[in-house]
Design an enzyme around this catalytic site. Structure first.
Site, PDB file in Angstrom:
ATOM      1  N   ASN A   7     -22.615  30.408  -2.330  1.00  0.00           N
ATOM      2  CA  ASN A   7     -23.819  30.906  -1.661  1.00  0.00           C
ATOM      3  C   ASN A   7     -23.740  32.432  -1.667  1.00  0.00           C
ATOM      4  O   ASN A   7     -22.993  33.017  -0.879  1.00  0.00           O
ATOM      5  CB  ASN A   7     -23.869  30.351  -0.235  1.00  0.00           C
ATOM      6  CG  ASN A   7     -25.153  30.712   0.482  1.00  0.00           C
ATOM      7  OD1 ASN A   7     -25.960  31.500  -0.017  1.00  0.00           O
ATOM      8  ND2 ASN A   7     -25.343  30.163   1.659  1.00  0.00           N
ATOM      9  N   ARG A  88     -26.435  28.073  -4.440  1.00  0.00           N
ATOM     10  CA  ARG A  88     -27.538  27.829  -3.510  1.00  0.00           C
ATOM     11  C   ARG A  88     -28.656  28.832  -3.779  1.00  0.00           C
ATOM     12  O   ARG A  88     -28.413  30.034  -3.847  1.00  0.00           O
ATOM     13  CB  ARG A  88     -27.046  27.997  -2.078  1.00  0.00           C
ATOM     14  CG  ARG A  88     -28.157  27.803  -1.096  1.00  0.00           C
ATOM     15  CD  ARG A  88     -27.810  28.319   0.251  1.00  0.00           C
ATOM     16  NE  ARG A  88     -28.980  28.232   1.109  1.00  0.00           N
ATOM     17  CZ  ARG A  88     -29.188  29.005   2.160  1.00  0.00           C
ATOM     18  NH1 ARG A  88     -28.314  29.911   2.485  1.00  0.00           N
ATOM     19  NH2 ARG A  88     -30.283  28.870   2.873  1.00  0.00           N
ATOM     20  N   HIS A 177     -34.241  24.848   4.294  1.00  0.00           N
ATOM     21  CA  HIS A 177     -33.135  23.980   4.749  1.00  0.00           C
ATOM     22  C   HIS A 177     -33.189  22.597   4.092  1.00  0.00           C
ATOM     23  O   HIS A 177     -32.681  21.614   4.646  1.00  0.00           O
ATOM     24  CB  HIS A 177     -33.166  23.752   6.274  1.00  0.00           C
ATOM     25  CG  HIS A 177     -33.106  24.984   7.105  1.00  0.00           C
ATOM     26  ND1 HIS A 177     -33.927  25.207   8.190  1.00  0.00           N
ATOM     27  CD2 HIS A 177     -32.318  26.077   7.026  1.00  0.00           C
ATOM     28  CE1 HIS A 177     -33.652  26.360   8.741  1.00  0.00           C
ATOM     29  NE2 HIS A 177     -32.678  26.933   8.050  1.00  0.00           N
ATOM     30  N   ARG A 236     -36.833  34.740  15.256  1.00  0.00           N
ATOM     31  CA  ARG A 236     -38.143  34.558  14.596  1.00  0.00           C
ATOM     32  C   ARG A 236     -39.096  33.828  15.535  1.00  0.00           C
ATOM     33  O   ARG A 236     -38.696  32.917  16.241  1.00  0.00           O
ATOM     34  CB  ARG A 236     -37.979  33.734  13.318  1.00  0.00           C
ATOM     35  CG  ARG A 236     -37.174  34.438  12.258  1.00  0.00           C
ATOM     36  CD  ARG A 236     -36.901  33.536  11.074  1.00  0.00           C
ATOM     37  NE  ARG A 236     -35.491  33.529  10.750  1.00  0.00           N
ATOM     38  CZ  ARG A 236     -34.904  32.677   9.921  1.00  0.00           C
ATOM     39  NH1 ARG A 236     -35.617  31.745   9.307  1.00  0.00           N
ATOM     40  NH2 ARG A 236     -33.613  32.739   9.693  1.00  0.00           N
ATOM     41  N   GLU A 379     -24.179  21.346   3.622  1.00  0.00           N
ATOM     42  CA  GLU A 379     -24.956  21.764   2.453  1.00  0.00           C
ATOM     43  C   GLU A 379     -24.051  22.026   1.247  1.00  0.00           C
ATOM     44  O   GLU A 379     -24.418  21.755   0.113  1.00  0.00           O
ATOM     45  CB  GLU A 379     -25.761  23.028   2.794  1.00  0.00           C
ATOM     46  CG  GLU A 379     -26.915  22.740   3.735  1.00  0.00           C
ATOM     47  CD  GLU A 379     -27.335  23.930   4.579  1.00  0.00           C
ATOM     48  OE1 GLU A 379     -26.565  24.305   5.492  1.00  0.00           O
ATOM     49  OE2 GLU A 379     -28.413  24.487   4.325  1.00  0.00           O
TER      50      GLU A 379
END
Ligand code: AMP
Length: 393
Positions: A7, A88, A177, A236, A379
């Site tokens: 990643n 990723r 996601h 956020r 993940e």
């Protein structure tokens, strides 16, 4: 077969190496402050964590050191032992509905989509190029955060703006996601012993999204064109009345860039509480009687309940609700408050079972109308699995 999950961020590179198909983690780590001063990396091996301060001028240098660590620690005998490297990628647009080999054409498309993920897609390409240069014999694959959501029907991914304007500017709901939602949905289907299921997967971390999953496929998801839609997150705002933006920008003479920063970095739990973006600090604030922390938590939980309720109706029922990611896996009070808010649907919490952090556990009472589980996400493992499948196909 040894497979590396990678990643790459603009100044970081996280990795995890697996022995596949046994799914055993051999080594993991992260390179930080790449291209900056005081760069370093940490590796985790045999339960031990080691930190090394080194100069990391670019991602290629990080890859060279990574490979050196693999050899020095006898994880691999030579570079030839690394069969695949899975990367990723945040934004795959409408091009990719599954993981693919990183051909030149694929890399060009990831590059073309950079305006939709300006911080992430260019960094991921730098990571792919570095991996290609240092380990040329490995199969390079790309695994997209957006791919799982490509099965959404048009009515769920389009916005009610002028149709042609959206088409011309690639504006639609892409979600995020996806690899995590796919992992926990697959795991839940394994637990239930069938695939014809209606699931609601709640990835609640610093970034957060909820998906409605019908028969293993994404039907709807809360994130939108960007990862600032849907739920209230650490910093956020999630869903707001879009007209607040031009109103505020004009009234306060705020630039577009500054507005974007406010919505992404100064809002959410942090913006409401004025204390922190971290749910642990919010929980501590509530214990100390901080009213703004209490308010932040109420709004945060309300939004999660609203999305679960909306997807319950859209799915026409639900066979399982799953909590995952930092908050979902660890916050006992958030899970409790969400489940209490779903009591009207017959959801019942088992307080003892809910008292867990970071492990797979059914947290609903046996007479709950819907089984509710905590399933830790993985993940990196999904990236390794997809890479193995692409090598074998
Ligand atoms: P993630 O983005 O999935 O890594 O999640 C990170 C977030 O998880 C942090 O910002 C915290 O808000 C939350 N978190 C982690 N550990 C805990 C905990 N023990 N209790 C409550 N929240 C936690």
């Amino acid at each position: 077969m040894k497979i590396l999950s990678v990643n790459a961020g603009s100044s970081s590179l996280k990795f995890q190496m697996y022995e596949m198909p046994d799914e055993i983690v051999l080594i993991s780590g992260v390179f930080e402050r790449i291209g900056m001063e005081e760069s370093f990396y940490t590796i985790k091996l045999n339960g031990e964590k080691i930190e090394k301060k080194v100069e990391l001028k670019d991602h290629k240098r990080a890859f060279e050191l990574l490979v050196q660590e693999l050899v020095d620690n006898k994880i691999v005998d030579s570079l030839d032992d690394i069969a695949g490297i899975g990367h990723r990628i945040v934004q795959g647009g409408s091009y990719f509905d599954k993981s693919v080999i990183a051909s030149e054409d694929v890399i060009a498309k990831i590059d073309e989509l950079s305006p939709l993920a300006p911080l992430h897609n260019p960094a991921a390409i730098v990571g792919i190029r570095a991996a290609q240069a240092v380990v040329p014999g490995a199969v390079q694959t790309v695994v997209f955060d957006t791919a799982y959501h490509q099965t959404m029907p048009e009515e769920n991914y389009l916005y009610a703006l002028p149709y042609d304007l959206c088409q011309d500017n690639l504006i639609r709901r892409y979600g995020a996601h996806g690899t995590s939602h796919r992992y926990v949905a697959n795991k839940m289907n394994e637990i239930l012993g069938r695939e014809d299921t209606k699931l609601i997967t709640c990835h609640i971390g610093n970034g957060a999204s909820i998906s409605a999953v019908l028969n293993g496929k994404c039907l709807n998801t809360s994130m939108g064109l960007t990862p600032n839609a849907g739920l209230i997150m650490g910093t956020r705002c999630g869903d707001i009345d879009a007209t607040i933006l031009p109103y505020l920008m004009e009234k306060q003479n705020i630039s577009c860039k500054e507005m974007d920063r406010i919505m992404n970095k100064e809002s959410g739990l942090l913006g409401i509480s004025g204390v922190s973006s971290d749910s642990r600090d919010i929980e501590a604030g509530i214990k100390e009687g901080n009213k703004r922390c209490e308010l932040a938590q109420k709004m945060y939980v309300r939004r999660i309940i609203d999305y679960i309720a909306k997807y319950y109706v859209e799915l026409g029922g639900c066979d399982g609700i799953i909590f995952t990611a930092g908050v979902g896996e660890n916050s006992v009070p958030v899970r409790k408050a969400v489940m209490e808010g779903l009591a009207v649907l017959g959801v019942k919490l088992d307080e003892d079972k809910n008292n867990i952090r970071g492990s797979l556990q059914k947290i609903s009472a046996n007479d709950s109308s819907i089984p509710v589980y905590v399933i830790p996400t993985d993940e990196e493992l999904m990236i390794a699995r997809d890479t193995l499948n692409l090598i074998n196909s």
